[in-house]
Motif scaffolding. Structure first.
Motif, PDB file in Angstrom:
ATOM      1  N   ASP A  60       0.932  -1.244  -0.057  1.00  9.67           N
ATOM      2  CA  ASP A  60      -0.094   0.138   0.168  1.00  9.67           C
ATOM      3  C   ASP A  60       1.013   1.312  -0.071  1.00  9.67           C
ATOM      4  OD1 ASP A  60      -2.305  -1.548   0.171  1.00  9.67           O
ATOM      5  OD2 ASP A  60      -2.861  -1.046   2.256  1.00  9.67           O
ATOM      6  N   ALA A  61       0.170   2.243  -0.747  1.00 11.07           N
ATOM      7  CA  ALA A  61       1.015   3.642  -0.391  1.00 11.07           C
ATOM      8  C   ALA A  61       0.097   4.405   0.149  1.00 11.07           C
ATOM      9  CB  ALA A  61       1.153   4.030  -1.854  1.00 11.07           C
ATOM     10  N   ILE A  62       0.793   5.411   0.953  1.00 11.10           N
ATOM     11  CA  ILE A  62       0.019   6.234   1.699  1.00 11.10           C
ATOM     12  C   ILE A  62       0.449   7.789   1.161  1.00 11.10           C
ATOM     13  CG2 ILE A  62      -0.372   7.354   3.835  1.00 11.10           C
ATOM     14  CD1 ILE A  62       0.337   4.570   5.124  1.00 11.10           C
ATOM     15  N   VAL A  63      -0.688   8.535   0.849  1.00  9.28           N
ATOM     16  CA  VAL A  63      -0.437   9.909   0.372  1.00  9.28           C
ATOM     17  C   VAL A  63      -1.273  10.705   1.130  1.00  9.28           C
ATOM     18  CG1 VAL A  63      -0.177   9.070  -2.154  1.00  9.28           C
ATOM     19  CG2 VAL A  63      -2.364   9.557  -1.251  1.00  9.28           C
ATOM     20  N   ASP A  64      -1.086  12.240   0.976  1.00  3.55           N
ATOM     21  CA  ASP A  64      -1.869  13.149   1.524  1.00  3.55           C
ATOM     22  C   ASP A  64      -2.654  13.740   0.334  1.00  3.55           C
ATOM     23  OD1 ASP A  64      -2.275  15.497   3.467  1.00  3.55           O
ATOM     24  OD2 ASP A  64      -1.347  16.613   2.008  1.00  3.55           O
ATOM     25  N   VAL A  65      -3.966  13.853   0.564  1.00  5.85           N
ATOM     26  CA  VAL A  65      -4.916  14.267  -0.340  1.00  5.85           C
ATOM     27  C   VAL A  65      -5.671  15.412   0.513  1.00  5.85           C
ATOM     28  CG1 VAL A  65      -6.823  13.868  -1.826  1.00  5.85           C
ATOM     29  CG2 VAL A  65      -5.221  12.230  -1.450  1.00  5.85           C
ATOM     30  N   GLY A  66      -5.435  16.801  -0.152  1.00  4.15           N
ATOM     31  CA  GLY A  66      -5.862  17.939   0.869  1.00  4.15           C
ATOM     32  C   GLY A  66      -6.074  17.737   2.416  1.00  4.15           C
ATOM     33  N   GLY A  67      -4.894  17.385   2.736  1.00  4.65           N
ATOM     34  CA  GLY A  67      -4.676  17.600   4.125  1.00  4.65           C
ATOM     35  C   GLY A  67      -5.103  16.192   4.921  1.00  4.65           C
ATOM     36  N   ASN A  68      -5.816  15.186   3.958  1.00  3.54           N
ATOM     37  CA  ASN A  68      -5.931  13.886   4.544  1.00  3.54           C
ATOM     38  C   ASN A  68      -5.244  12.852   4.067  1.00  3.54           C
ATOM     39  OD1 ASN A  68      -8.516  14.778   5.827  1.00  3.54           O
ATOM     40  ND2 ASN A  68      -9.359  14.922   3.779  1.00  3.54           N
ATOM     41  N   LEU A  69      -4.903  11.712   5.171  1.00  5.24           N
ATOM     42  CA  LEU A  69      -3.891  10.714   4.829  1.00  5.24           C
ATOM     43  C   LEU A  69      -4.676   9.702   4.346  1.00  5.24           C
ATOM     44  CD1 LEU A  69      -1.624  10.680   8.004  1.00  5.24           C
ATOM     45  CD2 LEU A  69      -1.023  11.640   5.771  1.00  5.24           C
ATOM     46  N   VAL A  70      -4.555   9.316   3.071  1.00  6.87           N
ATOM     47  CA  VAL A  70      -5.412   8.103   2.244  1.00  6.87           C
ATOM     48  C   VAL A  70      -4.270   6.869   1.804  1.00  6.87           C
ATOM     49  CG1 VAL A  70      -6.687   7.628   0.203  1.00  6.87           C
ATOM     50  CG2 VAL A  70      -6.883   9.830   1.524  1.00  6.87           C
ATOM     51  N   ALA A  71      -4.873   5.662   2.089  1.00  2.00           N
ATOM     52  CA  ALA A  71      -4.142   4.514   1.725  1.00  2.00           C
ATOM     53  C   ALA A  71      -4.606   4.121   0.320  1.00  2.00           C
ATOM     54  CB  ALA A  71      -3.907   3.605   2.715  1.00  2.00           C
ATOM     55  N   TYR A  72      -3.973   3.673  -0.548  1.00  2.00           N
ATOM     56  CA  TYR A  72      -4.386   2.851  -1.792  1.00  2.00           C
ATOM     57  C   TYR A  72      -3.297   1.677  -1.982  1.00  2.00           C
ATOM     58  CZ  TYR A  72      -0.823   5.264  -4.656  1.00  2.00           C
ATOM     59  OH  TYR A  72       0.377   6.136  -5.196  1.00  2.00           O
ATOM     60  N   PRO A  73      -3.968   0.645  -2.681  1.00  2.00           N
ATOM     61  CA  PRO A  73      -3.236  -0.534  -2.799  1.00  2.00           C
ATOM     62  C   PRO A  73      -2.422  -0.320  -4.282  1.00  2.00           C
ATOM     63  CG  PRO A  73      -5.537  -0.813  -3.522  1.00  2.00           C
ATOM     64  CD  PRO A  73      -5.396   0.442  -2.959  1.00  2.00           C
ATOM     65  N   VAL A  74      -1.287  -0.844  -4.221  1.00  2.00           N
ATOM     66  CA  VAL A  74      -0.313  -0.717  -5.350  1.00  2.00           C
ATOM     67  C   VAL A  74       0.172  -2.249  -5.558  1.00  2.00           C
ATOM     68  CG1 VAL A  74       0.367   1.542  -5.232  1.00  2.00           C
ATOM     69  CG2 VAL A  74       1.895  -0.164  -4.126  1.00  2.00           C
ATOM     70  N   ARG A  75      -0.135  -3.230  -4.957  1.00  2.00           N
ATOM     71  CA  ARG A  75      -0.009  -4.546  -5.177  1.00  2.00           C
ATOM     72  C   ARG A  75      -0.161  -5.007  -6.493  1.00  2.00           C
ATOM     73  NH1 ARG A  75      -1.602  -9.594  -5.464  1.00  2.00           N
ATOM     74  NH2 ARG A  75      -0.179 -11.160  -4.515  1.00  2.00           N
TER      75      ARG A  75
END
Length: 189
Positions: A60-75
């Protein structure tokens, strides 16, 4: 044990094999969005009635989206790329071989945490029992450390990381000069 130290929450922190960890990073980083704060890879051994029942893998990758931390799968993206998948398997085999040289217990959870600032950590859990069915439970098993787990349990550290790697805000003079350039560009158009 030179490579392993008892960590928090029953984890062993592995501080050897920097080349293998760098190879893990190289195999997955190209499949994450620009600006990713943290990449998390976990291979969790599954057990059913005392027998091995496969391995659950999370990338998983964790990014900042407009001040919110969001995880999304890259597997899936990593595993669909034959070269990246082979490189990852080779790196993980190298990492596991280094661990096996020092530890006599089976590693039930191998977790690699890669932060944007270059910090890398390998965490091992020994003797944990998770069945395939438990992966579907809500809440997820405590041993599952995907991106959502990191956001929930490590939010202050991720917020700090976001602040440290953020591009510095332009100085007031640069902002004024930028506005002047934009104004001149619009007048010429």
């Amino acid at each position: 044990m030179s490579g392993a130290d008892r960590g928090v929450g029953g984890y062993v922190i592995w501080d050897s094999s920097p080349r293998a960890v760098a190879r893990v990073r190289d195999a997955v980083v190209g499949h994450a969005a620009t600006g990713t704060l943290r990449l998390v890879l976990q291979q969790l051994a599954l057990h059913e009635e005392g027998r091995e029942a496969g391995v659950h893998e999370v990338i998983d990758a964790i990014v900042d989206v407009g001040g919110n931390l969001v995880a999304y799968p890259v597997r899936e993206a990593v595993r669909a790329d034959a070269a990246a998948s082979a490189a990852l398997d080779g790196a993980l085999a190298q990492l596991r071989a280094g661990i096996a040289e020092e530890l006599t217990s089976a590693v039930d959870s191998l977790e690699v945490v890669l932060d944007r600032d270059g910090r890398r950590e390998v965490r091992l859990l020994l003797q944990v029992e998770v069945s395939p069915g438990e992966l579907e439970d809500d809440p997820a098993p405590a041993a599952l450390h995907d991106g959502d787990f990191h956001i929930h349990h490590h939010a202050p550290a991720l917020d700090d990381l976001r602040d440290r790697v953020a591009e510095p805000a332009p100085s007031p003079l640069r902002r004024v000069l930028g506005r002047m350039r934009e104004s001149l560009a619009h007048r010429r158009a």
